[in-house]
Scaffold this motif. Structure first.
Motif, short mmCIF file in Angstrom:
data_model
loop_
_atom_site.label_atom_id
_atom_site.label_comp_id
_atom_site.label_asym_id
_atom_site.label_seq_id
_atom_site.Cartn_x
_atom_site.Cartn_y
_atom_site.Cartn_z
N ASP A 76 12.18 25.49 43.48
CA ASP A 76 12.69 24.26 44.08
C ASP A 76 11.66 23.71 45.08
O ASP A 76 10.90 24.47 45.69
N ALA A 122 17.24 9.11 53.04
CA ALA A 122 16.59 10.32 53.54
C ALA A 122 16.49 10.33 55.06
O ALA A 122 16.81 11.33 55.72
N GLU A 136 23.98 16.76 51.59
CA GLU A 136 23.49 16.60 50.23
C GLU A 136 23.18 15.13 49.96
O GLU A 136 23.89 14.23 50.44
N GLU A 138 20.81 12.42 46.91
CA GLU A 138 20.00 12.28 45.71
C GLU A 138 18.83 11.35 46.02
O GLU A 138 19.03 10.21 46.44
N MET A 151 16.38 13.69 42.23
CA MET A 151 16.43 15.06 42.75
C MET A 151 17.71 15.24 43.56
O MET A 151 18.10 14.37 44.34
N VAL A 153 18.97 16.91 46.61
CA VAL A 153 18.31 17.42 47.82
C VAL A 153 19.36 17.86 48.83
O VAL A 153 20.33 17.14 49.10
N ASN A 154 19.15 19.06 49.40
CA ASN A 154 19.97 19.56 50.50
C ASN A 154 19.14 19.51 51.78
O ASN A 154 17.96 19.89 51.79
N CYS A 155 19.74 19.04 52.87
CA CYS A 155 19.05 18.89 54.14
C CYS A 155 19.74 19.73 55.21
O CYS A 155 20.95 19.58 55.44
N LEU A 170 14.22 20.32 53.95
CA LEU A 170 14.76 19.71 52.74
C LEU A 170 14.39 20.57 51.53
O LEU A 170 13.22 20.95 51.37
N THR A 171 15.36 20.89 50.71
CA THR A 171 15.14 21.60 49.46
C THR A 171 15.83 20.84 48.34
O THR A 171 16.87 20.21 48.56
N GLY A 172 15.24 20.88 47.15
CA GLY A 172 15.87 20.14 46.05
C GLY A 172 15.31 20.54 44.70
O GLY A 172 14.29 21.23 44.60
#
Length: 453
Positions: A76, A122, A136, A138, A151, A153-155, A170-172
């Motif tokens: 990820d 974002a 969460e 996109e 994507m 994306v989790n923040c 941030l991961t996605g």
């Protein structure tokens, strides 16, 4: 000339010696020993501190290498931002996606690497972070080939030791992967539901088959009595009619005949007996069909030419129908199977008969009968251009005693009997709606002979 003695300057050591009342040399020596001792202690502490510092540095480097290897192995994307949205750190997956180097990304605003429709979301997500809460969203990122796939994306918000917000992590991953995983799970769930429904239907039909076959066996004897007695009753009717013809010469008897309406009764008896006989024959046929539900074989298999038997079945079905549909055959020539010819004929008659009924209210009724080879099986399809089948009918069409016809036109056993025959031959039968409307019934039968399912 008097010579003057020049004395050395007095320093702190001299003063200390005078104040201590000790000779110069002895006092100086003690002071230097103390200094040397202190220097040795300080040097020893420095060596110890240096050794501890080297060990801590080694541990820190090992931890840093471990964290870097973990971040590089994560599939990820991962990026760390400060509170203003500037990129602090990224992992290898993010570098591969964007096609940029770490030097080009670190320190740059995150918004510069986001698609225009994703920037506001974002930045709002980073600014609205709450400790312990994952947000969460996109997003789309810029890549060397244009905008990336959408994507998921989790923040997570970052805080320092004092609780002050200092940025976000941030991961996605691409939603396409999630969609494929969800679709695969959905299809697996549908297949499981379909298999479960099929298993329940088969068990229900088998149980009902055993029950109805037993009832049919019990009904067979009294129906035989009724069927035989109708013929005897017709014979008695003819005898009585002859007797009353002979008795017409008696005038008194004519009055009695008119009083009891003997002539009207005798005239009505033939139609009554004929109707009773027709009903008995229909009941007998129904019982024969019910007895078939025991799945017992009564005849040997033989080679059956499918096109020939399909054309015969179409002629039979068309005889009793007021609808003159356009019947089209699209058959692979010479296709044969090992089966019970009479039973396969009955299946096709049932399917074609239903197709005629389905096109009753159609302006240009059309029925297509297709026969072709599909792998190791022969595929027979009967397609009409009627209104098609609703979802409810598709689930119930093969259930026993289920029919959409009005009372007196059908018993609801035709498709169930057809299902049992096809199953007995090791095949399958399914109902569906055609692409251009109408219903499609497809029968598949093994090419290597009949098999009991």
């Amino acid at each position: 000339m008097t010579t003057r003695k020049i004395s050395r300057p007095r320093n702190m050591l001299d003063l200390l010696s005078e104040s201590a009342g000790l000779p110069d040399n002895e006092q100086t020596e003690n002071m230097w020993l103390e200094v040397i001792h202190r220097v040795d202690e300080v040097y020893s502490d420095l060596i110890k501190y240096e050794s501890d510092l080297e060990a801590k540095n080694a541990e820190l480097e090992e931890t840093q290498q471990f964290i870097s290897s973990v971040l590089a192995s994560v599939s990820d994307i991962l990026l760390v931002c400060d509170e203003r949205g500037r990129i602090i750190q990224v992992n290898a997956a993010f570098l591969r996606m964007t096609g940029l180097s770490e030097e080009m990304l670190v320190g740059a605003p995150l918004g510069d690497h986001l698609a225009e429709d994703s920037r506001a979301r974002a930045l709002a997500m980073i600014a609205a972070g709450v400790e312990g809460k994952v947000t969460e969203c996109e997003l789309r990122f810029h890549t060397d080939q244009g905008a990336s796939d959408l994507m998921a994306v989790n923040c997570s918000t970052r805080f320092d030791h004092s609780g002050r917000r200092v940025g976000a992590v941030l991961t996605g991953r691409p939603i396409g992967e999630l969609k494929r995983a969800y679709e695969a799970l959905h299809h697996a769930h549908l297949d499981l539901q379909k298999a479960q429904r099929k298993l329940i239907e088969q068990e229900k039909m088998a149980s009902l088959g055993r029950l109805v076959a037993g009832v049919a066996h019990e009904l067979n004897n009294p129906i035989s009595f009724v069927y035989g007695n109708i013929h005897t009753l017709d014979k008695y009717r003819r005898s009585l009619a002859g007797y009353f013809v002979e008795r017409r010469r008696d005038a008194e008897d004519d009055d009695l005949r008119r009083k009891f309406k003997v002539d009207a009764i005798l005239a009505d008896l033939p139609s009554l007996i004929e109707g009773m006989l027709e009903g008995a024959v229909r009941i007998s046929d129904i019982v024969k069909n019910l007895r078939r539900l025991s799945f017992s074989r009564t005849t040997e298999t033989q080679e059956v030419e499918l096109e020939r038997i399909a054309r015969t079945a179409a002629n039979w079905a068309a005889r009793s129908k007021r609808v003159q549909a356009d019947v089209v055959f699209e058959c692979e020539p010479g296709l044969t199977i090992e089966a019970h010819e009479g039973q396969i004929h009955q299946v096709l008659v049932n399917l074609i008969d239903n197709a005629f009924d389905a096109t009753r209210d159609v302006a240009a009724p059309r029925i297509r009968i297709g026969i072709n080879k599909a792998g190791d099986e022969a595929e027979i399809s009967v397609t009409d251009n009627g209104r098609g089948l609703s979802d409810v009918l598709l689930d119930k069409v093969f259930e026993p005693f289920f029919t959409t016809k009005v009372v007196g036109e059908g018993t609801g056993l035709g498709l169930w009997i057809s299902y049992s025959i096809v199953k007995e031959h090791g095949g399958s039968i399914v109902a569906a709606n055609g692409c251009n409307g109408g219903a499609v019934f497809t029968v598949r039968l093994p090419m290597n002979g009949a098999q009991t399912a």
